[in-house]
Write an enzyme that holds these catalytic residues in place. Sequence first.
Site, mmCIF file in Angstrom:
data_model
loop_
_atom_site.group_PDB
_atom_site.id
_atom_site.type_symbol
_atom_site.label_atom_id
_atom_site.label_comp_id
_atom_site.label_asym_id
_atom_site.label_seq_id
_atom_site.Cartn_x
_atom_site.Cartn_y
_atom_site.Cartn_z
ATOM 1 N N ASN A 1 0.860 -0.988 0.224
ATOM 2 C CA ASN A 1 0.143 -0.160 -0.013
ATOM 3 C C ASN A 1 0.880 1.258 0.162
ATOM 4 O OD1 ASN A 1 -1.875 1.994 0.436
ATOM 5 N ND2 ASN A 1 -2.384 1.347 2.483
ATOM 6 N N LYS B 1 -0.047 4.332 -0.188
ATOM 7 C CA LYS B 1 -0.507 5.617 0.258
ATOM 8 C C LYS B 1 -0.288 6.648 -0.663
ATOM 9 C CE LYS B 1 -0.257 3.277 4.635
ATOM 10 N NZ LYS B 1 -0.209 3.203 6.155
ATOM 11 N N GLU C 1 -6.960 4.722 7.669
ATOM 12 C CA GLU C 1 -6.633 6.444 7.217
ATOM 13 C C GLU C 1 -8.072 6.800 6.591
ATOM 14 O OE1 GLU C 1 -3.060 5.460 5.341
ATOM 15 O OE2 GLU C 1 -2.081 4.984 7.545
ATOM 16 N N SER D 1 3.352 -1.942 10.552
ATOM 17 C CA SER D 1 4.641 -2.204 10.714
ATOM 18 C C SER D 1 5.320 -3.527 10.447
ATOM 19 C CB SER D 1 5.142 -1.834 12.218
ATOM 20 O OG SER D 1 4.686 -0.434 12.446
HETATM 21 P P1 13P Z 1 2.878 0.412 7.542
HETATM 22 O O1 13P Z 1 3.503 -0.697 7.270
HETATM 23 O O2 13P Z 1 3.522 1.760 7.403
HETATM 24 O O3 13P Z 1 2.828 0.536 9.145
HETATM 25 O O4 13P Z 1 1.477 0.663 7.217
HETATM 26 C C1 13P Z 1 0.481 -0.456 7.123
HETATM 27 C C2 13P Z 1 -0.729 0.014 6.397
HETATM 28 O O5 13P Z 1 -1.526 0.964 6.788
HETATM 29 C C3 13P Z 1 -1.047 -0.746 5.325
HETATM 30 O O6 13P Z 1 -2.092 -0.473 4.829
#
Ligand code: 13P
Length: 244
Positions: free
Chosen positions: A7, A9, A95, A206
């Site tokens: 992802n 983002k 989110e 994480s």
């Molecule tokens: P991180 O791996 O940066 O914690 O993000 C996890 C996440 O939200 C994947 O959708």
Amino acid sequence: MRCVVANWKMNLASEEARSFCEDLLAHFTPSAGTEVGIAPPFTLLHLVSGLMRPKGIMVFGQNGHAEAKGAFTGEVSMPQLRDAGCSGVILGHSERRQFFGETDAALAKKIKAAWQWDLLPLLCIGETLDQRDAGQTLQVLGQQLSILAETGPGPLWVAYEPVWAIGTGRRAEAEQVREAHAFIRAELNRHFAGSEYQVPILYGGSVTPESFPELLGIPEVAGGLVGGASLDPKKFAQLVKQAS
Ligand code: 13P
């Protein structure tokens, strides 16, 4: 089946995305039992799907609207995601729930719309730290999954992403993951009773190459939904190898 999804983002521009894809392909060997996916921002969908789909890597939207078209400024519909080369869509990421008011009612409609346009929904669920501290984790997960009573069964992936573990470097403990995944499996069995759909449950929050092997050893952990570590093609390729 194992599943590893990146992802991205709201990260990367086209040249970075192109070099990520080239780098990943240089380190990636497809394996029969592992599905690999990338969820880039909308602007990169065409580029990434053009490079990755021929190699058998799935492309996901990070969100999609329930209506097929219309006056919804700033939104992207399921048929538009398909047109851009997606075969799946992330829905209900924390989110989106936290910053954009995504509701369970809207998510039920989005899952049905995804199915209508032949997209695989990757539904994200997870509790906040306050909810965990108040002992409400399983109740929250059950509530978030209750939309499946409305959608009925269909092709689906679920990601358990404890909100407090996302982007914090604080991965959930093995026992916390085991308990949550076992509960999610029981709820899925209840909602999808008698249906043919096998729903893999991914863990997110994480995930790194250091933590992934232990996570993969936990019952009902079918793979990972990865944020930060998925922006580095070598790390992401390593995660894919660990899952394979
Ligand atoms: P991180 O791996 O940066 O914690 O993000 C996890 C996440 O939200 C994947 O959708």
